[in-house]
Design a protein around this motif. Structure first.
Motif, PDB file in Angstrom:
ATOM      1  N   ASP A 133       0.848  -1.190   0.000  1.00 25.19           N
ATOM      2  CA  ASP A 133       0.000   0.000   0.000  1.00 25.19           C
ATOM      3  C   ASP A 133       0.884   1.240   0.000  1.00 25.19           C
ATOM      4  O   ASP A 133       2.111   1.157  -0.158  1.00 25.19           O
ATOM      5  CB  ASP A 133      -0.939  -0.016   1.213  1.00 25.19           C
ATOM      6  CG  ASP A 133      -0.168  -0.221   2.522  1.00 25.19           C
ATOM      7  OD1 ASP A 133       1.079  -0.098   2.505  1.00 25.19           O
ATOM      8  OD2 ASP A 133      -0.808  -0.499   3.560  1.00 25.19           O
ATOM      9  N   ASP A 140      -0.547  -5.970   0.042  1.00 23.79           N
ATOM     10  CA  ASP A 140      -1.889  -6.269  -0.458  1.00 23.79           C
ATOM     11  C   ASP A 140      -1.869  -7.254  -1.618  1.00 23.79           C
ATOM     12  O   ASP A 140      -2.877  -7.882  -1.922  1.00 23.79           O
ATOM     13  CB  ASP A 140      -2.585  -4.975  -0.892  1.00 23.79           C
ATOM     14  CG  ASP A 140      -2.975  -4.111   0.303  1.00 23.79           C
ATOM     15  OD1 ASP A 140      -3.078  -4.664   1.415  1.00 23.79           O
ATOM     16  OD2 ASP A 140      -3.168  -2.891   0.121  1.00 23.79           O
ATOM     17  N   GLY A 260      -6.874   7.316   0.031  1.00 17.25           N
ATOM     18  CA  GLY A 260      -6.923   6.619  -1.249  1.00 17.25           C
ATOM     19  C   GLY A 260      -7.594   7.447  -2.324  1.00 17.25           C
ATOM     20  O   GLY A 260      -7.988   8.606  -2.109  1.00 17.25           O
ATOM     21  N   ARG A 282      -7.763  -1.607  -7.102  1.00 14.41           N
ATOM     22  CA  ARG A 282      -7.995  -1.388  -5.681  1.00 14.41           C
ATOM     23  C   ARG A 282      -9.461  -1.579  -5.286  1.00 14.41           C
ATOM     24  O   ARG A 282      -9.772  -1.748  -4.104  1.00 14.41           O
ATOM     25  CB  ARG A 282      -7.545   0.025  -5.286  1.00 14.41           C
ATOM     26  CG  ARG A 282      -6.052   0.242  -5.411  1.00 14.41           C
ATOM     27  CD  ARG A 282      -5.616   1.546  -4.784  1.00 14.41           C
ATOM     28  NE  ARG A 282      -5.763   1.517  -3.334  1.00 14.41           N
ATOM     29  CZ  ARG A 282      -5.368   2.509  -2.527  1.00 14.41           C
ATOM     30  NH1 ARG A 282      -4.791   3.580  -3.044  1.00 14.41           N
ATOM     31  NH2 ARG A 282      -5.531   2.423  -1.227  1.00 14.41           N
TER      32      ARG A 282
END
Length: 401
Positions: A133, A140, A260, A282
């Protein structure tokens, strides 16, 4: 003074003038030196005589001029060649420096793992691909990329980020020596999610812990690791000019409150640049299977990206930009010499020989994903060792019948 007289030109008859002109022409021809017939030339449709000495001198001058042109042409080509050599040497030196810096970014881990029971498979290269990340603490993306240099087959096997794992005795011992925190979940000492393991390992050991756990889960020996973050992912997509991809559904998810992106994509075939590709890989909030469906979409996009990288247009026009981005934005423990040895296989990648799988799991995934050990062994035997599953073999026999 005498008487002025006027003289008048007497005119001769025309036949006398013609006779005199013909006589003069005869006398001129008689005084000339006769030339060979082959030394005559026709210029502007008129036949004339050319002095042989002039002919020889003209040919000599023509040869001189031709030789001068050749010398000038050779000089120009030599200069161009030297410039190309210097440019090539500069580019090679620049790439070598970048690769040396890239190699220097590799993690210097003090975590020592005992010798693996898994033997290295001949002609197979196993690479752990770790995607982190923004802060680099959590992994991730946990994927094994296995390439067979003989069959030219490439297999991608993903492990869900929420997979339940338990730290090995060596990991717990190392963290105890460092005085680091050891996780505990549901009364199990050392239990956590796979993505969290990367953070608990601490600075300098994150990739080492993730690779060791991947070997533990899959039962294979990992040769190298490559680590990248979202910035590197976006730059790679932009370096190849974007990727055409079918977005499976309308995607909307506001992640700005956690730092994000705002994900807002429409269903359908689209040309995704780096920013939109990040949104795609994502997104998981709208999927019924959450992270498992996201892994499936990620794998499909990676296959489309590999196909774009292997296209002749990219290899001819954008390979330098792609290599530069990879060297600048990724981390790996592969040496420069080994990297150069494996670059030649890029042209051998065939999308028809690329597979993508997610490791089998038990039940419906909740907070944790419970991995299916027997199913994982069967998958590894099939993809890495080439041992076809019994069920698949039976289906093939029924089809043939």
């Amino acid at each position: 003074m005498g008487e002025k007289r006027e003289y008048r030109r007497r005119r001769r008859p025309s036949d006398e003038m013609d006779m005199e002109l013909r006589q003069r022409q005869v006398r001129r021809r008689q005084t000339r030196v006769p030339y060979p017939e082959e030394q005559r030339r026709v210029v502007r449709n008129e036949q004339t005589y050319i002095d042989p000495r002039r002919v020889t001198q003209g040919r000599r001058m023509s040869r001189r001029k031709a030789e001068q042109k050749k010398r000038r042409r050779r000089s120009v080509l030599l200069v161009i060649g030297l410039i190309l050599i210097l440019v090539g040497a500069y580019a090679a030196a620049k790439i070598w420096v970048k690769m040396d810096m890239w190699q220097g970014k590799a993690e210097k881990s003090d975590f020592v793992v005992s010798a693996s029971e898994q033997e290295k498979i001949k002609d197979v290269i196993n690479v752990a691909v770790l995607g982190t990340d923004e802060d680099g603490f959590r992994a991730d993306v946990n994927m094994l990329v296995s390439f067979n240099t003989t069959t030219k087959e490439l297999h991608m096997i993903s492990i869900p980020r929420d997979s339940k794992v338990v730290l090995t005795d060596e990991m717990i011992r190392h963290l105890n020596q460092e005085g680091a925190y050891i996780p505990q979940q549901n009364g199990v000492y050392g239990q956590c999610k796979l993505t969290e393991l990367h953070a608990y390992a601490g600075e300098g050991n994150r990739c080492a812990f993730s690779v060791a756990m991947m070997e533990e889960i899959l039962g294979v020996s990992v040769d190298y690791y490559i680590k990248f973050d979202l910035t590197a992912f976006k730059k790679v997509v932009d370096a190849v000019g974007g990727v055409d991809f079918y977005v499976p559904m309308n995607m909307y998810w506001d992640m700005t409150d956690t730092g994000g992106p705002l994900i807002n994509l429409r269903e359908g075939m689209q040309h995704l640049d780096g920013e939109k590709a990040e949104q795609l890989v994502r997104f998981r909030d709208g999927y019924v299977q959450k992270d498992l469906k996201r892994i499936e979409v990620q794998q499909e996009f990676i296959m489309a990206l590999i196909e774009k990288v292997c296209s002749s247009e990219t290899l001819l026009n954008k390979l330098d930009d792609l290599v530069e981005v990879v060297l600048d934005c990724t981390e790996s423990d592969i040496t420069v010499t080994e990297a150069l040895k494996y670059v030649k296989y890029v042209k051998d990648l065939d999308p028809a020989k690329i597979t993508s799988d997610t490791v089998p799991y038990l039940g419906d995934p909740g907070k944790y994903v419970e991995l299916d050990e027997e199913g994982i062994k069967e998958l590894i035997d099939w993809r890495i060792h080439g041992i076809e599953p019994v069920a698949a073999a039976d289906d093939a026999d029924l089809t043939n019948e």
